[in-house]
Structures are given as structure tokens and as C-alpha cells.
Scaffold this motif. Structure first.
Motif, PDB file in Angstrom:
ATOM      1  N   ALA A 210      -8.822  35.714 173.427  1.00 20.48           N
ATOM      2  CA  ALA A 210      -7.680  35.171 174.167  1.00 20.48           C
ATOM      3  C   ALA A 210      -7.871  35.360 175.670  1.00 20.48           C
ATOM      4  O   ALA A 210      -7.533  34.475 176.471  1.00 20.48           O
ATOM      5  CB  ALA A 210      -6.394  35.840 173.700  1.00 20.48           C
ATOM      6  N   ARG A 211      -8.417  36.514 176.053  1.00 22.14           N
ATOM      7  CA  ARG A 211      -8.676  36.772 177.476  1.00 22.14           C
ATOM      8  C   ARG A 211      -9.690  35.763 178.026  1.00 22.14           C
ATOM      9  O   ARG A 211      -9.486  35.202 179.107  1.00 22.14           O
ATOM     10  CB  ARG A 211      -9.180  38.188 177.663  1.00 22.14           C
ATOM     11  N   GLU A 212     -10.760  35.528 177.266  1.00 20.93           N
ATOM     12  CA  GLU A 212     -11.780  34.592 177.729  1.00 20.93           C
ATOM     13  C   GLU A 212     -11.230  33.174 177.881  1.00 20.93           C
ATOM     14  O   GLU A 212     -11.628  32.430 178.776  1.00 20.93           O
ATOM     15  CB  GLU A 212     -12.971  34.584 176.766  1.00 20.93           C
ATOM     16  N   LEU A 213     -10.309  32.800 176.997  1.00 22.67           N
ATOM     17  CA  LEU A 213      -9.748  31.452 177.025  1.00 22.67           C
ATOM     18  C   LEU A 213      -8.528  31.332 177.928  1.00 22.67           C
ATOM     19  O   LEU A 213      -7.982  30.237 178.099  1.00 22.67           O
ATOM     20  CB  LEU A 213      -9.378  31.022 175.599  1.00 22.67           C
ATOM     21  N   GLY A 214      -8.084  32.477 178.479  1.00 21.24           N
ATOM     22  CA  GLY A 214      -6.913  32.464 179.343  1.00 21.24           C
ATOM     23  C   GLY A 214      -5.614  32.206 178.601  1.00 21.24           C
ATOM     24  O   GLY A 214      -4.663  31.642 179.162  1.00 21.24           O
ATOM     25  N   LEU A 215      -5.541  32.640 177.326  1.00 26.26           N
ATOM     26  CA  LEU A 215      -4.354  32.385 176.505  1.00 26.26           C
ATOM     27  C   LEU A 215      -3.365  33.544 176.584  1.00 26.26           C
ATOM     28  O   LEU A 215      -3.768  34.711 176.616  1.00 26.26           O
ATOM     29  CB  LEU A 215      -4.759  32.186 175.038  1.00 26.26           C
ATOM     30  N   PRO A 216      -2.071  33.233 176.555  1.00 22.85           N
ATOM     31  CA  PRO A 216      -1.083  34.306 176.467  1.00 22.85           C
ATOM     32  C   PRO A 216      -1.090  34.934 175.076  1.00 22.85           C
ATOM     33  O   PRO A 216      -1.375  34.259 174.079  1.00 22.85           O
ATOM     34  CB  PRO A 216       0.246  33.587 176.725  1.00 22.85           C
ATOM     35  N   VAL A 217      -0.780  36.226 175.019  1.00 24.35           N
ATOM     36  CA  VAL A 217      -0.710  36.949 173.752  1.00 24.35           C
ATOM     37  C   VAL A 217       0.665  37.608 173.665  1.00 24.35           C
ATOM     38  O   VAL A 217       1.042  38.392 174.541  1.00 24.35           O
ATOM     39  CB  VAL A 217      -1.807  38.031 173.645  1.00 24.35           C
TER      40      VAL A 217
END
Length: 249
Positions: A210-217
Motif C-alpha cells: 500500500a505504501r509503494e502504491l500510495g494507497l490509504p490504509v
């Protein structure tokens, strides 16, 4: 002979049971709740199924002559922990809680921390439309009313109860890899991840992806630990505590 009950189901519980099974003068029984159809079994004696609440657990502890209880259940198994605290208290037995450390956000993470699954469901429509849901098979009914969102729901066993109308179930067991999680999220065009703060290394790959893709968690915080009960974060600490209990006895 020191008779130890390990309330298990976690990797830490299995490693603790393996260490205790090799100790002279110690007998370990691992208890599994029976919620996973094909669980990874620990070394030594295993008991599967519930106890029937604090009363049933207290009676079982007396019947089996248990000397000490280690609660190494999942960090979100609050009901089992409460039963263990009450039953051990009634029996006058020492109780230790073994919980692996929780996760913490790092540089580049976009975490939205919430106190409950219901709070996560309320927040989701404002965060994303295609959801990677990794909160367990029993959590899907909480999200069943979110008809406008699409879900990829991953669990070890098939879900129970109502599900979101637009949901795809993925049955899989960790550990997972960052590469695999990246491919999965890209394939399904995921734009938000939902997880419990379970801690440990087996399922952290989704956070890195998620960090690599810039996604919120959206991260569901753990229930608070009971007051006044000794707690440790590692198997080695648990073994040291048990050594102290054995010498005190």
C-alpha cells in the motif's frame, strides 16, 4: 510438573508450545478455539473448541490441574481474553498475556486509524471505492450495507453471514510477499486497504505494498489490554516469566 495452558491460534502460541514441550518438568496443553477449519497445530497436546465461557474454563482448569495460563490468542480476541482473566482469577492461577507488538505507520504511509470495524465501515465511502478487506471472515456483515463499494475480501476460511453485494472472496493463508500483494492490488485496481492492527510479520506485506502504491490504509486499533494483568510481547519474555513462576511455585 508445571502444567501450562496456552490459549493459542497464533504463531507466537505455536512457538511457545514448541519451546515448552521440550522442557523437562513442564507439560503444555494448547487450546484452539476451532474457528479455523484446518488450523496449524502446535507441538504437544492440543484441545480444540470453546470452554463455555469463564465458568467452563474455570472448571476445566481445576479438572486438569493447570498451574498457569498464558493467553497467546489473537490481539482482537477480546472475549477470550476476558474469559481467561475471570477464570484464572477464580482459580487463583497466574495469568500472562502474550501479544506481539502492533504496527506503527512509517514514512510514506497514509493510515486512517479507527477504533472499530463499524467506524471503518463509516469512513470507507470517503476514502475509496475498491476495497481490499483483510479483517477476517466474520467481519463482512459490518460492511454489508456498502452497496456502492467493491470489495476483495481475503480470509483463510469462507466468510460467514451477510456480505456486501459487490464482493469477491479470496481464500488464502499467509505469510504473503510484497510482490504478491502489489500484483493483487494492481490486478483488482484496489484504492484502499482495510486491516486490523494484528501486528507480526506474516501479513505486513500488504502495508508495504500500500505504501509503494500510495494507497490509504484504514487500520482498526486493538482493543485495550485488561488492567492489572502481566503482559509481554515475545516468546522469550513469556518463557522467562514462566521460569519465574516455576521457581516461585
Amino acid at each position: 510438573m508445571l502444567n501450562v495452558l496456552v490459549l493459542g491460534g497464533t504463531d507466537e502460541a505455536r512457538r511457545l508450545a514448541a519451546a515448552l514441550a521440550g522442557r523437562e518438568g513442564t507439560h503444555v496443553v494448547s487450546s484452539l478455539a476451532g474457528r479455523v477449519r484446518d488450523p496449524k497445530l502446535p507441538v504437544g497436546e492440543v484441545r480444540e473448541g470453546g470452554f463455555g465461557g469463564p465458568d467452563g474454563l474455570a472448571a476445566w482448569l481445576a479438572e486438569r490441574g493447570i498451574d498457569v495460563v498464558v493467553d497467546a490468542t489473537h490481539p482482537f480476541a477480546a472475549r477470550m481474553t476476558a474469559s481467561a482473566v475471570e477464570a484464572a482469577g477464580r482459580a487463583g492461577l497466574p495469568l500472562l498475556i502474550l501479544r506481539r507488538p502492533g504496527w506503527s505507520p512509517g514514512p510514506g504511509d497514509d493510515w486512517r486509524q479507527v477504533p472499530s470495524l463499524h467506524a471503518a465501515a463509516e469512513l470507507l465511502p470517503a476514502v475509496g471505492k475498491r476495497v481490499f478487506l483483510t479483517t477476517g471472515r466474520r467481519s463482512l456483515p459490518v460492511f454489508a450495507g456498502l452497496a456502492d463499494l467493491w470489495f476483495l475480501a481475503r480470509s483463510v476460511d469462507p466468510p460467514e453471514g451477510p456480505m456486501p453485494p459487490r464482493a469477491q472472496v479470496l481464500l488464502s493463508r499467509g505469510p504473503f510477499t510484497v510482490e504478491g500483494e502489489l500484483a493483487l492490488m494492481c490486478e483488482h485496481r484496489i484504492d484502499v486497504v482495510v486491516t486490523k492492527d494484528s501486528g507480526g510479520e506474516m501479513t505486513t506485506a500488504k502495508l508495504h505494498a500500500a505504501r509503494e502504491l500510495g494507497l490509504p490504509v484504514v487500520v482498526v486499533r486493538r482493543p485495550p489490554a485488561p488492567d492489572g494483568v502481566p503482559a509481554v510481547q515475545s516468546v522469550q519474555e513469556a518463557l522467562a516469566w514462566l521460569e519465574t513462576v516455576a521457581h516461585a511455585g
